[in-house]
Design an enzyme around this catalytic site. Sequence first.
Site, PDB file in Angstrom:
ATOM      1  CD  GLU A 149      11.256   9.627   8.021  1.00 55.81           C
ATOM      2  OE1 GLU A 149      10.544   8.639   8.360  1.00 55.81           O
ATOM      3  OE2 GLU A 149      12.280   9.346   7.526  1.00 55.81           O
ATOM      4  NE  ARG A 209      11.003   6.402   1.515  1.00 53.83           N
ATOM      5  CZ  ARG A 209      12.031   5.751   1.828  1.00 53.83           C
ATOM      6  NH1 ARG A 209      12.198   5.265   3.080  1.00 53.83           N
ATOM      7  NH2 ARG A 209      13.203   5.566   1.386  1.00 53.83           N
ATOM      8  CG  HIS A 251      14.065   6.139   8.363  1.00 51.57           C
ATOM      9  ND1 HIS A 251      13.561   6.947   7.497  1.00 51.57           N
ATOM     10  CD2 HIS A 251      14.655   4.858   7.691  1.00 51.57           C
ATOM     11  CE1 HIS A 251      13.492   6.216   6.055  1.00 51.57           C
ATOM     12  NE2 HIS A 251      14.151   4.969   6.070  1.00 51.57           N
TER      13      HIS A 251
HETATM   14  P1  NAD Z   1      10.652  -3.291  -3.980  1.00 54.03           P
HETATM   15  O1  NAD Z   1      10.527  -2.453  -5.110  1.00 54.03           O
HETATM   16  O2  NAD Z   1      11.466  -4.517  -4.145  1.00 54.03           O
HETATM   17  O3  NAD Z   1       9.071  -4.014  -3.563  1.00 54.03           O
HETATM   18  C1  NAD Z   1       8.203  -2.965  -3.399  1.00 54.03           C
HETATM   19  C2  NAD Z   1       6.821  -3.782  -3.816  1.00 54.03           C
HETATM   20  O4  NAD Z   1       5.551  -3.036  -3.554  1.00 54.03           O
HETATM   21  C3  NAD Z   1       6.929  -4.319  -5.354  1.00 54.03           C
HETATM   22  O5  NAD Z   1       6.595  -5.739  -5.268  1.00 54.03           O
HETATM   23  C4  NAD Z   1       5.942  -3.614  -5.848  1.00 54.03           C
HETATM   24  O6  NAD Z   1       5.053  -4.273  -7.021  1.00 54.03           O
HETATM   25  C5  NAD Z   1       4.780  -3.087  -4.787  1.00 54.03           C
HETATM   26  N1  NAD Z   1       3.891  -2.074  -4.903  1.00 54.03           N
HETATM   27  C6  NAD Z   1       4.012  -1.046  -5.596  1.00 54.03           C
HETATM   28  N2  NAD Z   1       2.956  -0.525  -5.498  1.00 54.03           N
HETATM   29  C7  NAD Z   1       2.047  -1.121  -4.776  1.00 54.03           C
HETATM   30  C8  NAD Z   1       0.847  -0.514  -4.335  1.00 54.03           C
HETATM   31  N3  NAD Z   1       0.072   0.303  -4.542  1.00 54.03           N
HETATM   32  N4  NAD Z   1       0.321  -1.418  -3.584  1.00 54.03           N
HETATM   33  C9  NAD Z   1       0.822  -2.684  -2.882  1.00 54.03           C
HETATM   34  N5  NAD Z   1       2.052  -3.190  -3.242  1.00 54.03           N
HETATM   35  C10 NAD Z   1       2.766  -2.251  -4.292  1.00 54.03           C
HETATM   36  O7  NAD Z   1      10.980  -2.549  -2.658  1.00 54.03           O
HETATM   37  P2  NAD Z   1      11.723  -2.983  -1.172  1.00 54.03           P
HETATM   38  O8  NAD Z   1      13.008  -2.819  -1.317  1.00 54.03           O
HETATM   39  O9  NAD Z   1      10.788  -3.977  -0.855  1.00 54.03           O
HETATM   40  O10 NAD Z   1      11.291  -1.518  -0.250  1.00 54.03           O
HETATM   41  C11 NAD Z   1       9.905  -1.345   0.129  1.00 54.03           C
HETATM   42  C12 NAD Z   1       9.918   0.101   0.802  1.00 54.03           C
HETATM   43  O11 NAD Z   1      10.789  -0.075   2.050  1.00 54.03           O
HETATM   44  C13 NAD Z   1      10.270   1.039   0.095  1.00 54.03           C
HETATM   45  O12 NAD Z   1       9.098   2.011  -0.005  1.00 54.03           O
HETATM   46  C14 NAD Z   1      11.396   1.795   0.861  1.00 54.03           C
HETATM   47  O13 NAD Z   1      11.256   3.020   0.708  1.00 54.03           O
HETATM   48  C15 NAD Z   1      11.407   1.198   2.077  1.00 54.03           C
HETATM   49  N6  NAD Z   1      12.744   0.943   2.824  1.00 54.03           N
HETATM   50  C16 NAD Z   1      12.850   1.469   4.197  1.00 54.03           C
HETATM   51  C17 NAD Z   1      13.960   1.382   4.943  1.00 54.03           C
HETATM   52  C18 NAD Z   1      13.967   1.766   6.436  1.00 54.03           C
HETATM   53  O14 NAD Z   1      14.978   1.840   6.815  1.00 54.03           O
HETATM   54  N7  NAD Z   1      13.058   1.957   6.739  1.00 54.03           N
HETATM   55  C19 NAD Z   1      15.062   0.882   4.211  1.00 54.03           C
HETATM   56  C20 NAD Z   1      14.971   0.653   2.674  1.00 54.03           C
HETATM   57  C21 NAD Z   1      13.562   0.479   2.142  1.00 54.03           C
END
Ligand code: NAD
Length: 359
Positions: free
Chosen positions: A263, A234, A295
């Site tokens: 964005e 994000r 994105h």
């Molecule tokens: P997820 O919930 O499976 O994993 C997120 C991880 O981050 C978890 O293990 C959690 O414990 C950890 N976390 C929480 N707070 C934290 C902190 N302060 N420091 C470090 N780690 C921390 O999520 P995911 O499905 O792996 O998605 C990760 C990110 O990717 C999300 O923020 C989502 O918005 C983003 N995303 C981006 C796109 C894109 O197209 N660019 C698409 C989908 C998701």
Amino acid sequence: MKVAVFNTRSFDRTFLEAANAAHKHELVFFETDLNLKTAGLAAGFPGVSLKTPSLLDELALESLARGGTRWIALRSAGFDNVDIAAAHKLGQTVARVPAYSPYAIAEHAVGLILSLNRKLHRAYARVREGNLSLEGLVGFDLHGRTAGIVGTGQIGRIVARILNGFGCRLLAYDPIQDAECMALGVRYIGLPELYADSDIITLHCPLTVETFHMIDAGALRQMKHGVMLVNTSRGGLIDTKAVIQALKSGQMGYLGLDVYEREASLFQKDLSSMVIQDDVFQRLLTFPNVLITGHQAWLTEDALRNIAETTMANLSDLEAGRPCPNEVSAHQASFAREWSEEEIELTALAEQLQKWVPD
Ligand code: NAD
């Protein structure tokens, strides 16, 4: 069911129509967002489907309810753009797509790492102009380099798997340690150590009040000179102005972004014949060692197919009155609501102001 499907581009329509063959809903596609201004378009449709940047606040939901909409199928995992409590009060049910393809995002992050390192974006442009000089194209072997993964959930875990295949040494920071990562040999450490030891840092944690602008001037100072930073999570995780200073000084050697904190007014739009007014974004585009995608990390055929199939199945479950495994419950909403970037920014600002108030 008659379903008004918002935020659709040609690629969405192809996959939604294919998935609908098994469900036979009557789909009417709209390219526009669904919000208070456009809710009238859904009058007479019991079902609507949408994704960000559509926004369903209480007034938009009331407008939909007046038009007879009962079922709301989100084509996203997040549901922070819908006031779930207001929807429930109006008797509307909301369903989502909890997971579609963590591989898509992980592979895109690694794609940014490879392209930045080997300067593929520069080589592509050069060769098309007949410039086959190698000056400025020196990269490094990923094998043996240290990669720091911030957040080892669904996506970060796959990044770890792929980079392990390249022979990288892997560090991670996450409040919850992942068993698969541990088995791969990922070493969980604190953020300061991860910043200090990593050649490449890739962000995969959620945006929260805690993580807003986690990559700020202080964090950048702790990183290795010439570090590579990749963000497919994000935009709000990064203080973009601080990163620009680090790029100017050479402290940051490479920056790969699929997300940007401002964005909403830029991404997923063709602005090629307009003057972009965001000077921070424009400055980023001037650096040869910055690679930005709009994105698109999620955008694979597999993800589109999974999103379309789950959305159609959700609509069929809701219409038939069957339990829908992907329904967003009031309980989830009260706990899992993700904050918008504006809310997070305002809260962070309020916290700063609190600190400045004299005793
Ligand atoms: P997820 O919930 O499976 O994993 C997120 C991880 O981050 C978890 O293990 C959690 O414990 C950890 N976390 C929480 N707070 C934290 C902190 N302060 N420091 C470090 N780690 C921390 O999520 P995911 O499905 O792996 O998605 C990760 C990110 O990717 C999300 O923020 C989502 O918005 C983003 N995303 C981006 C796109 C894109 O197209 N660019 C698409 C989908 C998701």
